[in-house]
Design an enzyme around this catalytic site. Structure first.
Site, mmCIF file in Angstrom:
data_model
loop_
_atom_site.group_PDB
_atom_site.id
_atom_site.type_symbol
_atom_site.label_atom_id
_atom_site.label_comp_id
_atom_site.label_asym_id
_atom_site.label_seq_id
_atom_site.Cartn_x
_atom_site.Cartn_y
_atom_site.Cartn_z
ATOM 1 N N CYS A 155 -117.626 -22.523 21.117
ATOM 2 C CA CYS A 155 -118.506 -23.336 22.029
ATOM 3 C C CYS A 155 -119.313 -24.815 21.678
ATOM 4 C CB CYS A 155 -120.216 -23.127 20.831
ATOM 5 S SG CYS A 155 -120.269 -22.876 19.083
ATOM 6 N N ASN A 156 -118.459 -25.367 20.368
ATOM 7 C CA ASN A 156 -118.284 -26.850 20.554
ATOM 8 C C ASN A 156 -117.064 -27.367 21.053
ATOM 9 O OD1 ASN A 156 -120.046 -27.003 18.216
ATOM 10 N ND2 ASN A 156 -118.110 -27.309 16.792
#
Length: 342
Positions: free
Chosen positions: A149-150
Site C-alpha cells: 500500500c505504501n
C-alpha cells in the site's frame, strides 16, 4: 456469468475488506472463506459489520474444496503465503495480497524479508499487481502479486514522472504518513489507543522500510538505471489511509501536465488542479487515489501529494480490480463506491 471466489485469510482487515467489496460485485460469489485460528466460526462473529451478509462459515485451508472455484484471493500474513500458493491447483487464478511475490528476484526478497524465498519457481509466474501500469500482463496472469500500500501510493505520485524524465532521479524524498490498519489486526503494544492517540511516530527510518525493495525494483525498471529514493514513514493515529508527500526537483507545471496526461483516462486516479492538494478523508473507503502538485517557493522544486485508502486502493480494492481483469469483467466492477465522508 458468476465467478466463484475463495478468500484465504478472511479474518484479517484485508480479508474483511474483500468481503465488503465483493458483497456488491455483480458477478463475484464468495464460496469459501478460510481463517486458521477462527476456523468454524461465522464471519459475523469475527466482523459484526458483515452481519447482514450470507457467507460461508470460516474453515481451514485444507478443508476447502477448490473444485469449481475460479479465483482465490490470498489475504494471509507475509511469509506464510509462498508454499500455500505453490501448492494450490494449477487451474486456479490467484491474487495474492501479501508481500511474498512482489519482488521478482528471490535474492531481493531474502534481503528485505530476512529469509530465503520458499517458492522461487512460483515467483517466476507472478505479475506485479499495480493495475494501471501492468494491465495487459495482469489480464493473462495466473498469479498476481498485490502491491504494497505504501509502495502503491508513492508510485502513483512519481512513476509517470520518472518514466518521462520530468524530475531529478537523484533528488527524491518521500515523507509518508500511514494509518494503523496497515500493520494488520494482530494485537501489538505500539498500536494501542493509549500509545497512538495524540502521537505521530517515525518508523523504519534510514532506508530499512521493506517497501523500499518495491520502489527500487519499479523505479529502476522504469528509469532504465538504478533509482534510490529517500523514504521517511510515520505512523499516525488514524484507522485507515496513506498520504505521500514527495519532494522533487522539477518544474511544477511540467510535473502536473505529465501526471494529468498519464491519468486522465484512469477511472480511479484523479489529478487535482495545479496548486491543490488532497487529504485522506477525500478517498476513505474507496478505490480512488487523488494526486496534487504544488510548486515550491524555490524555482525548480515541486511537491507531489498522493493519498489513498490503504485497505481499498492500497490492497483489497486493487486486488478486486486485478481480479476483474483476470476474469474478463469490467475493471471498475464492484469498485465505484463513493468515499465515506466525513
Amino acid at each position: 456469468m458468476t465467478h466463484n471466489i475463495a478468500i484465504l485469510g478472511a479474518s484479517g482487515y484485508t480479508g474483511a475488506e474483500l468481503v465488503r467489496l465483493i458483497a456488491t460485485h455483480p458477478t463475484f460469489e464468495i464460496r469459501a472463506l478460510s481463517a486458521d485460528r477462527k476456523a468454524g466460526m461465522e464471519m459475523s462473529e469475527v466482523f459484526a459489520h458483515l452481519r447482514h451478509l450470507e457467507l460461508p462459515r470460516l474453515s481451514r485451508i485444507d478443508e476447502i474444496d477448490f473444485a469449481g472455484i475460479d479465483l482465490v484471493f490470498c489475504a494471509l500474513p507475509h511469509a506464510t503465503t509462498q508454499e500455500i500458493v505453490r501448492d494450490l491447483p494449477r487451474n486456479l487464478r490467484i491474487v495474492d495480497l501479501s508481500a511474498d511475490f512482489r519482488l521478482r528476484d528471490p535474492a531481493d526478497y531474502e534481503t528485505w524479508y530476512g529469509k530465503p524465498h520458499a517458492a522461487p519457481e512460483t515467483q517466476k509466474e507472478a505479475v506485479y499487481g499495480l493495475t494501471e501500469f501492468y494491465r495487459d500482463q495482469i489480464k493473462t496472469a495466473r498469479l498476481v502479486a498485490g502491491t504494497g500500500c505504501n509502495a502503491a501510493t508513492g508510485q502513483f505520485a512519481l512513476r509517470p514522472l520518472i518514466e518521462a524524465g520530468a524530475i531529478d532521479l537523484d533528488d527524491i524524498v518521500i515523507d509518508l504518513k500511514a494509518a494503523a490498519s496497515g500493520a494488520g489486526r494482530a494485537a501489538r503494544e505500539h498500536l494501542l489507543l493509549s500509545e497512538m492517540y495524540e502521537n505521530v511516530v517515525p518508523y523504519s527510518i534510514g532506508g530499512t522500510h521493506r517497501h523500499l525493495g518495491e520502489f527500487d525494483q519499479e523505479f529502476s525498471a522504469v528509469a532504465g538505471r538504478p533509482v534510490r529514493i529517500r523514504l521517511s514513514p510515520h505512523l499516525i493515529p488514524a484507522s485507515r489511509g496513506i498520504v505521500v508527500t514527495a519532494h522533487v526537483s522539477g518544474d511544477p507545471t511540467t510535473i502536473h501536465k505529465t501526471l494529468f496526461d498519464a491519468y486522465q483516462d484512469e477511472p480511479f486516479l484523479n489529478v487535482l488542479s495545479l496548486g491543490k492538494v488532497p487529504s485522506m478523508k477525500d478517498v476513505r473507503g474507496s478505490n480512488f487515489c487523488h494526486v496534487g502538485v504544488v510548486g515550491d517557493r524555490l524555482p525548480g522544486r515541486s511537491t507531489v501529494v498522493a493519498t489513498l485508502d490503504n485497505l481499498t486502493k492500497g490492497s483489497s480494492g486493487q486486488a478486486v480490480q486485478n481480479a476483474n481483469l483476470m476474469l474478463g469483467e469490467p475493471e471498475t466492477a464492484g469498485l465505484m463506491l463513493a468515499p465515506v465522508y466525513p
